[in-house]
Design a protein around this motif. Sequence first.
Motif, PDB file in Angstrom:
ATOM      1  N   GLY A 194      31.678   2.954  36.258  1.00  0.00           N
ATOM      2  CA  GLY A 194      32.109   2.151  35.116  1.00  0.00           C
ATOM      3  C   GLY A 194      31.185   0.981  34.860  1.00  0.00           C
ATOM      4  O   GLY A 194      30.847   0.679  33.699  1.00  0.00           O
ATOM      5  N   MET A 195      30.742   0.303  35.929  1.00  0.00           N
ATOM      6  CA  MET A 195      29.831  -0.829  35.782  1.00  0.00           C
ATOM      7  C   MET A 195      28.516  -0.382  35.142  1.00  0.00           C
ATOM      8  O   MET A 195      28.011  -1.014  34.214  1.00  0.00           O
ATOM      9  CB  MET A 195      29.548  -1.469  37.142  1.00  0.00           C
ATOM     10  CG  MET A 195      28.588  -2.643  37.082  1.00  0.00           C
ATOM     11  SD  MET A 195      28.097  -3.240  38.717  1.00  0.00           S
ATOM     12  CE  MET A 195      26.892  -1.999  39.180  1.00  0.00           C
ATOM     13  N   ASP A 207      28.880   0.526  31.474  1.00  0.00           N
ATOM     14  CA  ASP A 207      28.910  -0.674  30.629  1.00  0.00           C
ATOM     15  C   ASP A 207      27.505  -1.168  30.295  1.00  0.00           C
ATOM     16  O   ASP A 207      27.308  -1.848  29.298  1.00  0.00           O
ATOM     17  CB  ASP A 207      29.691  -1.800  31.306  1.00  0.00           C
ATOM     18  CG  ASP A 207      31.190  -1.569  31.286  1.00  0.00           C
ATOM     19  OD1 ASP A 207      31.659  -0.694  30.524  1.00  0.00           O
ATOM     20  OD2 ASP A 207      31.894  -2.257  32.052  1.00  0.00           O
ATOM     21  N   GLU A 208      26.541  -0.820  31.130  1.00  0.00           N
ATOM     22  CA  GLU A 208      25.139  -1.200  30.902  1.00  0.00           C
ATOM     23  C   GLU A 208      24.358  -0.104  30.181  1.00  0.00           C
ATOM     24  O   GLU A 208      23.146  -0.178  30.057  1.00  0.00           O
ATOM     25  CB  GLU A 208      24.460  -1.530  32.239  1.00  0.00           C
ATOM     26  CG  GLU A 208      25.051  -2.727  32.950  1.00  0.00           C
ATOM     27  CD  GLU A 208      24.801  -4.039  32.220  1.00  0.00           C
ATOM     28  OE1 GLU A 208      23.737  -4.178  31.574  1.00  0.00           O
ATOM     29  OE2 GLU A 208      25.673  -4.918  32.276  1.00  0.00           O
ATOM     30  N   GLY A 209      25.072   0.935  29.756  1.00  0.00           N
ATOM     31  CA  GLY A 209      24.436   2.017  29.009  1.00  0.00           C
ATOM     32  C   GLY A 209      23.767   3.072  29.873  1.00  0.00           C
ATOM     33  O   GLY A 209      22.942   3.845  29.395  1.00  0.00           O
ATOM     34  N   ILE A 210      24.134   3.124  31.151  1.00  0.00           N
ATOM     35  CA  ILE A 210      23.541   4.095  32.070  1.00  0.00           C
ATOM     36  C   ILE A 210      24.562   5.198  32.356  1.00  0.00           C
ATOM     37  O   ILE A 210      25.654   4.927  32.839  1.00  0.00           O
ATOM     38  CB  ILE A 210      23.114   3.413  33.386  1.00  0.00           C
ATOM     39  CG1 ILE A 210      22.060   2.341  33.102  1.00  0.00           C
ATOM     40  CG2 ILE A 210      22.585   4.440  34.382  1.00  0.00           C
ATOM     41  CD1 ILE A 210      21.693   1.492  34.297  1.00  0.00           C
ATOM     42  N   ALA A 229      15.646   2.712  38.279  1.00  0.00           N
ATOM     43  CA  ALA A 229      15.283   1.362  38.737  1.00  0.00           C
ATOM     44  C   ALA A 229      16.319   0.333  38.297  1.00  0.00           C
ATOM     45  O   ALA A 229      16.755  -0.506  39.100  1.00  0.00           O
ATOM     46  CB  ALA A 229      13.900   0.983  38.225  1.00  0.00           C
ATOM     47  N   LYS A 230      16.737   0.401  37.030  1.00  0.00           N
ATOM     48  CA  LYS A 230      17.735  -0.553  36.526  1.00  0.00           C
ATOM     49  C   LYS A 230      19.069  -0.369  37.252  1.00  0.00           C
ATOM     50  O   LYS A 230      19.719  -1.347  37.627  1.00  0.00           O
ATOM     51  CB  LYS A 230      17.931  -0.381  35.021  1.00  0.00           C
ATOM     52  CG  LYS A 230      18.901  -1.366  34.432  1.00  0.00           C
ATOM     53  CD  LYS A 230      19.038  -1.205  32.929  1.00  0.00           C
ATOM     54  CE  LYS A 230      20.064  -2.193  32.384  1.00  0.00           C
ATOM     55  NZ  LYS A 230      20.290  -2.005  30.958  1.00  0.00           N
ATOM     56  N   ALA A 231      19.482   0.876  37.471  1.00  0.00           N
ATOM     57  CA  ALA A 231      20.748   1.152  38.159  1.00  0.00           C
ATOM     58  C   ALA A 231      20.705   0.625  39.590  1.00  0.00           C
ATOM     59  O   ALA A 231      21.673   0.028  40.068  1.00  0.00           O
ATOM     60  CB  ALA A 231      21.036   2.646  38.135  1.00  0.00           C
ATOM     61  N   GLN A 232      19.594   0.812  40.284  1.00  0.00           N
ATOM     62  CA  GLN A 232      19.468   0.316  41.653  1.00  0.00           C
ATOM     63  C   GLN A 232      19.527  -1.206  41.691  1.00  0.00           C
ATOM     64  O   GLN A 232      20.135  -1.782  42.594  1.00  0.00           O
ATOM     65  CB  GLN A 232      18.179   0.833  42.293  1.00  0.00           C
ATOM     66  CG  GLN A 232      18.259   2.306  42.619  1.00  0.00           C
ATOM     67  CD  GLN A 232      16.935   2.888  43.048  1.00  0.00           C
ATOM     68  OE1 GLN A 232      15.879   2.483  42.579  1.00  0.00           O
ATOM     69  NE2 GLN A 232      16.988   3.865  43.945  1.00  0.00           N
ATOM     70  N   GLN A 233      18.931  -1.873  40.711  1.00  0.00           N
ATOM     71  CA  GLN A 233      18.992  -3.341  40.641  1.00  0.00           C
ATOM     72  C   GLN A 233      20.424  -3.810  40.426  1.00  0.00           C
ATOM     73  O   GLN A 233      20.874  -4.763  41.059  1.00  0.00           O
ATOM     74  CB  GLN A 233      18.110  -3.864  39.505  1.00  0.00           C
ATOM     75  CG  GLN A 233      16.639  -3.804  39.784  1.00  0.00           C
ATOM     76  CD  GLN A 233      15.826  -4.276  38.586  1.00  0.00           C
ATOM     77  OE1 GLN A 233      16.248  -4.146  37.442  1.00  0.00           O
ATOM     78  NE2 GLN A 233      14.655  -4.814  38.864  1.00  0.00           N
TER      79      GLN A 233
END
Length: 86
Positions: A18-19, A22-25, A57-61
Motif C-alpha cells: 500500500g505504501m 501510494d508512490e505510484g509503484i 531503486a525508488k522502492a528500496q529507498q
Amino acid sequence: MQRIYEPRDLLEAQMLTGMLADEGIEVFVAGGHLVGAVGELPAIGLLGLMVADHDAAKAQQLIAAYNGALPLPENEPQSYPGELIC
C-alpha cells in the motif's frame, strides 16, 4: 521484475504494498498465496515484494526509510519502547 524485499509476514507485505502503491509503484507479492501452507514450507524467504526494474531503486529507498523510522517521543508507548503507535 526484481525481488526487492522479504517481509516478515503477510501483514507487513500488504502494508508496504500500500505504501509503495501510494508512490505510484506497482508491487507483486510473491508467495502470498503460500502463507497458509507454512507448516509444509520453509519459514524464511517465503514472501517477497517484486517491482518493475525501473522502480526498484525508488522502492528500496522507500522501504529503507520505513525500516529506519523512529517513533516521536510523545508517540512512544511506555510498555514497548522503540515501537511506533499505529
